[in-house]
Write an enzyme that holds these catalytic residues in place. Sequence first.
Site, PDB file in Angstrom:
ATOM      1  N   ARG A  72     -33.692  84.948  95.384  1.00 20.82           N
ATOM      2  CA  ARG A  72     -34.376  83.750  94.890  1.00 20.82           C
ATOM      3  C   ARG A  72     -33.405  82.781  94.220  1.00 20.82           C
ATOM      4  O   ARG A  72     -33.733  81.611  94.010  1.00 20.82           O
ATOM      5  CB  ARG A  72     -35.543  84.138  93.962  1.00 20.82           C
ATOM      6  CG  ARG A  72     -36.497  83.025  93.704  1.00 20.82           C
ATOM      7  CD  ARG A  72     -37.947  83.398  93.353  1.00 20.82           C
ATOM      8  NE  ARG A  72     -38.153  84.705  92.780  1.00 20.82           N
ATOM      9  CZ  ARG A  72     -37.854  85.043  91.523  1.00 20.82           C
ATOM     10  NH1 ARG A  72     -37.327  84.162  90.708  1.00 20.82           N
ATOM     11  NH2 ARG A  72     -38.094  86.263  91.094  1.00 20.82           N
ATOM     12  N   TYR A 127     -47.248  60.565 103.635  1.00 20.11           N
ATOM     13  CA  TYR A 127     -47.799  61.727 104.327  1.00 20.11           C
ATOM     14  C   TYR A 127     -49.055  62.197 103.568  1.00 20.11           C
ATOM     15  O   TYR A 127     -49.059  62.192 102.333  1.00 20.11           O
ATOM     16  CB  TYR A 127     -46.727  62.814 104.371  1.00 20.11           C
ATOM     17  CG  TYR A 127     -47.242  64.136 104.857  1.00 20.11           C
ATOM     18  CD1 TYR A 127     -47.706  64.286 106.155  1.00 20.11           C
ATOM     19  CD2 TYR A 127     -47.280  65.243 104.014  1.00 20.11           C
ATOM     20  CE1 TYR A 127     -48.187  65.508 106.592  1.00 20.11           C
ATOM     21  CE2 TYR A 127     -47.753  66.467 104.450  1.00 20.11           C
ATOM     22  CZ  TYR A 127     -48.217  66.588 105.743  1.00 20.11           C
ATOM     23  OH  TYR A 127     -48.695  67.784 106.179  1.00 20.11           O
ATOM     24  N   ASP A 192     -38.724  59.536 101.175  1.00 18.44           N
ATOM     25  CA  ASP A 192     -39.018  60.539 102.194  1.00 18.44           C
ATOM     26  C   ASP A 192     -38.444  60.006 103.509  1.00 18.44           C
ATOM     27  O   ASP A 192     -38.929  59.017 104.061  1.00 18.44           O
ATOM     28  CB  ASP A 192     -40.532  60.770 102.282  1.00 18.44           C
ATOM     29  CG  ASP A 192     -40.889  61.914 103.238  1.00 18.44           C
ATOM     30  OD1 ASP A 192     -40.166  62.092 104.238  1.00 18.44           O
ATOM     31  OD2 ASP A 192     -41.895  62.600 102.995  1.00 18.44           O
TER      32      ASP A 192
HETATM   33  C1  LIG Z   1     -44.838  66.943 107.315  1.00 17.24           C
HETATM   34  C2  LIG Z   1     -44.399  65.999 106.281  1.00 17.24           C
HETATM   35  C3  LIG Z   1     -44.246  66.398 104.950  1.00 17.24           C
HETATM   36  C4  LIG Z   1     -44.608  67.793 104.471  1.00 17.24           C
HETATM   37  O1  LIG Z   1     -43.733  68.735 104.991  1.00 17.24           O
HETATM   38  P1  LIG Z   1     -44.139  70.287 105.284  1.00 17.24           P
HETATM   39  O2  LIG Z   1     -42.880  70.832 105.819  1.00 17.24           O
HETATM   40  O3  LIG Z   1     -45.276  70.244 106.260  1.00 17.24           O
HETATM   41  O4  LIG Z   1     -44.544  70.864 103.987  1.00 17.24           O
HETATM   42  C5  LIG Z   1     -43.756  65.483 104.045  1.00 17.24           C
HETATM   43  N1  LIG Z   1     -43.454  64.216 104.411  1.00 17.24           N
HETATM   44  C6  LIG Z   1     -43.607  63.788 105.685  1.00 17.24           C
HETATM   45  C7  LIG Z   1     -43.246  62.393 106.046  1.00 17.24           C
HETATM   46  C8  LIG Z   1     -44.080  64.660 106.662  1.00 17.24           C
HETATM   47  O5  LIG Z   1     -44.249  64.217 107.915  1.00 17.24           O
END
Ligand SMILES: *Cc1c(COP(=O)(O)O)cnc(C)c1O
Length: 398
Positions: A72, A127, A192
């Site tokens: 971890r 998202y 993101d």
């Molecule tokens: C899918 C997605 C997430 C979340 O990611 P996971 O791996 O499904 O937890 C976050 N941001 C964007 C833009 C995504 O497309």
Amino acid sequence: MENAASAVPAPRALATDAVHAGREDLAELGLHAPPLDFSTTYPSYDAAGEAARIDAFAETGARLEGPPVYARLDNPTTARFETALATLEGTEAAVAFASGMAALTAVLLARASSTGLRHVVAVRPLYGCSDHLLNAGLLGTEVTWTDPAGIADALRPDTGLVMVETPANPTLAEVDLRAVRHACGSVPLLVDNTFATPVLQRPVEHGARLVLHSATKYLGGHGDVMGGVVACDEEFARTLRQVRFATGGVLHPLAGYLLLRGLSTLPVRVRAASTTAADLARRLAADPRIARVHYPSVGGAMVAFETYGDPRAVIAGVRLITPAVSLGSVDTLIQHPASISHRIVAEGDRRSAGVSDRLLRMSVGLEDVEDLWRDLTQALGGGPLRAVDAEVPAVLAP
Ligand SMILES: *Cc1c(COP(=O)(O)O)cnc(C)c1O
């Protein structure tokens, strides 16, 4: 942070780093493929030495020298993926998690716990689950939603984070990162970058402090691995490692292995799929069954479009394209955000963020463009058409 890019020079081209970063020591080890370490624990006969290493980690969050003590804390296979992703994003460090949502959770906890700054300013759309996590306040955060122009006014003394997605899921709306960065003042900006990937956009070059990926998407690239990662400076990475250790959202070493392998083809996959996506966006824009096409100026392999007819009929009609949520795989996927990816966002919030009930989101893969177009056009069927003399919808950006 304004000139983060010049502080971290990238001496090699991205395509070269994609296949070599995180593998620098392999020849010395006498290996070609990276070793895969599944250990959950690491033996040591030196209890005092281990105590000192654990104290150091608890105090600083710096990566341990030598074996990780316990899985971890760290893993050498996952660390290779982190090194490689940091190189591609142009950051000092990256910290990997079990999923994109685990990565976002760690960022929110890091801000709330280490600084007490619980307020987040965010721009919709995000998202669906990111929107939900912020909006539900599950982690004790409080969110103010705004458009990019309203960020400066939305900041409060307890604002610990500004979050944007560009191109955004699912509308592919883009934000001007430089302008947003300017509006943030000293508050860290989280971008993101899941949709653009470092192939098309490196947010730290525009002043972002934190770059988040759902590694499940393009970084893995084959629809068979779940992961998340935050690329950032070493100072922030240290807090994230401590949060990861305490909360346990670690990436499995096999996932780390697959993600490192995925990165080696990332530039080739993203460029090839983007060429096909841009072509499909042009064809859709000229099709009388399509009301509107969204395609980002930065490019990419995602296309969103609105139909005159029922978008769910397209989902029911595809045969080659897979009707499924998620994105970034070698095969083409299509989904209806109002039914699936953004279902968890309240209807009014969805609509005001530009997520129309007619919107379809398509993740273009590596198939031949003619085969994809044939499938799309048969799935669109004889749906309602725009009036013949109506204006042809332009693709929103080139
Ligand atoms: C899918 C997605 C997430 C979340 O990611 P996971 O791996 O499904 O937890 C976050 N941001 C964007 C833009 C995504 O497309």
